[in-house]
Design a protein around this motif. Structure first.
Motif, PDB file in Angstrom:
ATOM      1  N   LEU A 100     -31.212   7.033  25.094  1.00 28.00           N
ATOM      2  CA  LEU A 100     -30.865   6.849  23.690  1.00 28.00           C
ATOM      3  C   LEU A 100     -32.065   7.144  22.787  1.00 28.00           C
ATOM      4  O   LEU A 100     -31.921   7.782  21.735  1.00 28.00           O
ATOM      5  N   ALA A 101     -33.254   6.721  23.208  1.00 32.06           N
ATOM      6  CA  ALA A 101     -34.449   6.965  22.406  1.00 32.06           C
ATOM      7  C   ALA A 101     -34.756   8.456  22.300  1.00 32.06           C
ATOM      8  O   ALA A 101     -35.144   8.946  21.228  1.00 32.06           O
ATOM      9  N   VAL A 102     -34.574   9.189  23.393  1.00 28.61           N
ATOM     10  CA  VAL A 102     -34.838  10.627  23.372  1.00 28.61           C
ATOM     11  C   VAL A 102     -33.862  11.334  22.432  1.00 28.61           C
ATOM     12  O   VAL A 102     -34.271  12.177  21.613  1.00 28.61           O
ATOM     13  N   THR A 103     -32.593  11.005  22.510  1.00 27.55           N
ATOM     14  CA  THR A 103     -31.614  11.659  21.641  1.00 27.55           C
ATOM     15  C   THR A 103     -31.853  11.305  20.177  1.00 27.55           C
ATOM     16  O   THR A 103     -31.717  12.163  19.297  1.00 27.55           O
ATOM     17  N   ALA A 107     -32.843  13.929  17.154  1.00 29.00           N
ATOM     18  CA  ALA A 107     -32.105  13.965  15.883  1.00 29.00           C
ATOM     19  C   ALA A 107     -33.053  13.767  14.705  1.00 29.00           C
ATOM     20  O   ALA A 107     -32.919  14.423  13.664  1.00 29.00           O
ATOM     21  N   ARG A 108     -34.024  12.873  14.857  1.00 29.91           N
ATOM     22  CA  ARG A 108     -34.997  12.635  13.794  1.00 29.91           C
ATOM     23  C   ARG A 108     -35.819  13.884  13.529  1.00 29.91           C
ATOM     24  O   ARG A 108     -36.034  14.275  12.373  1.00 29.91           O
ATOM     25  N   LEU A 109     -36.284  14.540  14.589  1.00 31.06           N
ATOM     26  CA  LEU A 109     -37.094  15.750  14.426  1.00 31.06           C
ATOM     27  C   LEU A 109     -36.293  16.886  13.785  1.00 31.06           C
ATOM     28  O   LEU A 109     -36.804  17.585  12.903  1.00 31.06           O
ATOM     29  N   SER A 110     -35.047  17.077  14.218  1.00 32.18           N
ATOM     30  CA  SER A 110     -34.248  18.155  13.625  1.00 32.18           C
ATOM     31  C   SER A 110     -33.974  17.871  12.149  1.00 32.18           C
ATOM     32  O   SER A 110     -34.018  18.786  11.319  1.00 32.18           O
TER      33      SER A 110
END
Length: 137
Positions: A100-103, A107-110
């Motif tokens: 969940l943290a990776v996804t 999303a935050r970076l995009s």
């Protein structure tokens, strides 16, 4: 349904949220009210059988209670132990939280890159408009 619409309403005051919720659910409320009034008139005119209005009210409240308890118990008897079972295994819980943290980080970076692109476009647009304003050729 009224509470669901109350939570989804965009108003900032209690009265505004309640008013928006009632406005959105007015058709359902009117239908329930009409059916209830027809049933009440039928019961008062003698169509209620042996027990009358009081017996019908008791039967309806018992039926509603049984229905709600059956639905909630069916959900709770399965979902609550399943949730506790999943929480009891720290390795699986940590693995799911890592995923969940990776996804969420992706999303935050995009979103951050999209914001930077929009800022660059806005700066370029303002620069061209400023240049057009000073140089109306």
């Amino acid at each position: 349904p009224i509470l669901i619409e109350y939570e989804a309403a965009g108003d900032f005051t209690l009265v505004g949220k309640l008013r928006a919720s009632l406005r959105r659910n007015s058709a359902w409320c009117a239908g329930y009210l009409a059916c209830g009034m027809l049933l009440l008139i039928w019961l008062l005119l003698g169509g209620g059988g042996q027990g009358g209005l009081r017996a019908w009210c008791m039967a309806a409240s018992n039926a509603w209670g049984l229905l709600v308890s059956t639905v909630l118990m069916g959900y709770g008897l399965v979902a609550v132990p399943r949730h506790l079972w999943r929480l009891a295994n720290p390795k699986k819980e940590l693995k799911s939280l890592y995923t969940l943290a990776v996804t969420m980080d992706e999303a935050r970076l995009s979103t951050q890159y999209e914001l930077q692109d929009v800022i660059c476009e806005a700066r370029a647009e303002t620069a061209t408009r400023n240049q057009q304003f000073w140089d109306p050729a």
